[in-house]
Design a protein around this motif. Structure first.
Motif, PDB file in Angstrom:
ATOM      1  N   HIS A 129      -2.973  -4.347  43.197  1.00 49.31           N
ATOM      2  CA  HIS A 129      -2.685  -5.700  42.724  1.00 49.31           C
ATOM      3  C   HIS A 129      -1.873  -5.669  41.431  1.00 49.31           C
ATOM      4  N   PHE A 131       0.379  -3.039  40.321  1.00 51.90           N
ATOM      5  CA  PHE A 131       1.757  -2.598  40.588  1.00 51.90           C
ATOM      6  C   PHE A 131       2.548  -3.657  41.353  1.00 51.90           C
ATOM      7  N   LEU A 132       1.886  -4.353  42.280  1.00 48.53           N
ATOM      8  CA  LEU A 132       2.587  -5.325  43.129  1.00 48.53           C
ATOM      9  C   LEU A 132       2.687  -6.709  42.481  1.00 48.53           C
ATOM     10  N   ASN A 133       2.218  -6.830  41.245  1.00 49.62           N
ATOM     11  CA  ASN A 133       2.329  -8.114  40.529  1.00 49.62           C
ATOM     12  C   ASN A 133       1.560  -9.231  41.214  1.00 49.62           C
ATOM     13  N   LEU A 134       0.443  -8.907  41.855  1.00 51.56           N
ATOM     14  CA  LEU A 134      -0.300  -9.929  42.594  1.00 51.56           C
ATOM     15  C   LEU A 134      -1.445 -10.522  41.786  1.00 51.56           C
TER      16      LEU A 134
END
Lengths: 190, 190
Positions: A129, A131-134
């Motif tokens: 979450h 790294f993926l900017n979630l």
């Protein structure tokens, strides 16, 4: 008696007389303690890139490794790579493991503690979450790392923790990773 | 038109459709974002030890690399080693370099930015007064790390810094190293 002579100066494979000579030399000439380590990295494609390790500065000299070391990096298939090499966060665990081990062995050797065997395992938690900017509340990096040392040495079992503490107290990578390091980044075109 | 089809899905060697599928999958099932990376290290002698990288946990599965990666570590002669491999603090720079590069490439690819070439150099300052316990004011770890990226991409030169910032904003190793990570250590006899 060359063998006995050599044995008296080497503990755990560490030339302790040279270690004490280094300490004396640093006391006499403090500037020789300043080191600069370097790598150069080249991107190949996707998640593949490699670093070259050739030279460093130390003891007021430019120094070279006798041969160049090439370190590959990749990602596993589930992270969209080709799995040809360890990934960056696995290399980070190796940097930590190798530094804790060597720091422990050097400082134990200086104290005359004989170590027979060391194995260690390292595990770190990452949540994509980050790294993926979630989710801005979840960090990009490791949330925590667990280290487990197994040691055989000529001390009572209840002193093994003190030997491992010689690693955590002195390791440059442990210090860097647990306390953080300022990193400056510049960019230019090519 | 397989080539054209493939080109439309792959940017900079990154399968961007798979990247977007991963994001959708994480949104649908958040627990698949949790990863655990691992290594096992064995001391050999003196400054020589090696790590084995074999398995990790991710996407609610135990996963293995198709082949085991073995990472050696040593120290140069001036630091009492045999100079058979990069040393721990050089591995730390490689972890940082490879992670910044891959993070930048993945996030640029997701934005459709074509990158042609990336080279980077990393340099870190260490003062042995820390490791050798000669001055409590000098830290054991890196005092600072300087990173220099050179990039060729299909954007104006003044936007190259934004591409590099995609790396520093998302890289797990950059985040870990600049902000610090809690590391717990346990010890047992063997």
């Amino acid at each position: 008696m060359a063998t006995a002579h050599k044995a008296s100066k080497t503990v755990n494979g560490v030339a302790v007389d040279d270690l004490f000579s280094t300490i004396d030399a640093v006391k006499a000439t403090p500037s020789i303690a300043k080191f600069k380590f370097r790598i150069q990295n080249q991107w190949q494609t996707g998640s593949r890139n490699c670093s070259m390790v050739t030279a460093f500065t130390g003891a007021n000299q430019e120094l070279s490794h006798p041969k160049k070391f090439t370190l590959q990096a990749d990602e596993p298939a589930i992270l969209l790579g080709n799995d040809t090499a360890a990934n960056p966060v696995e290399y980070l665990l190796h940097a930590l493991a190798s530094c804790l081990t060597t720091s422990m062995v050097y400082h134990a050797s200086a104290r005359g503690i004989q170590i027979d065997q060391v194995e260690s395992s390292f595990e770190g938690d990452l949540d994509l979450h980050g790294f993926l900017n979630l989710d801005p509340k979840i960090r990009k990096g490791y949330q925590g790392i667990r280290v487990r040392f197994k040691i055989r040495a000529n001390v009572p079992d209840d002193q093994l923790e003190e030997i491992v503490r010689l690693g955590t107290q002195h390791s440059p990578v442990f210090d860097s990773l647990t306390k953080g390091v300022p990193v400056s980044v510049s960019t230019e075109s090519m």
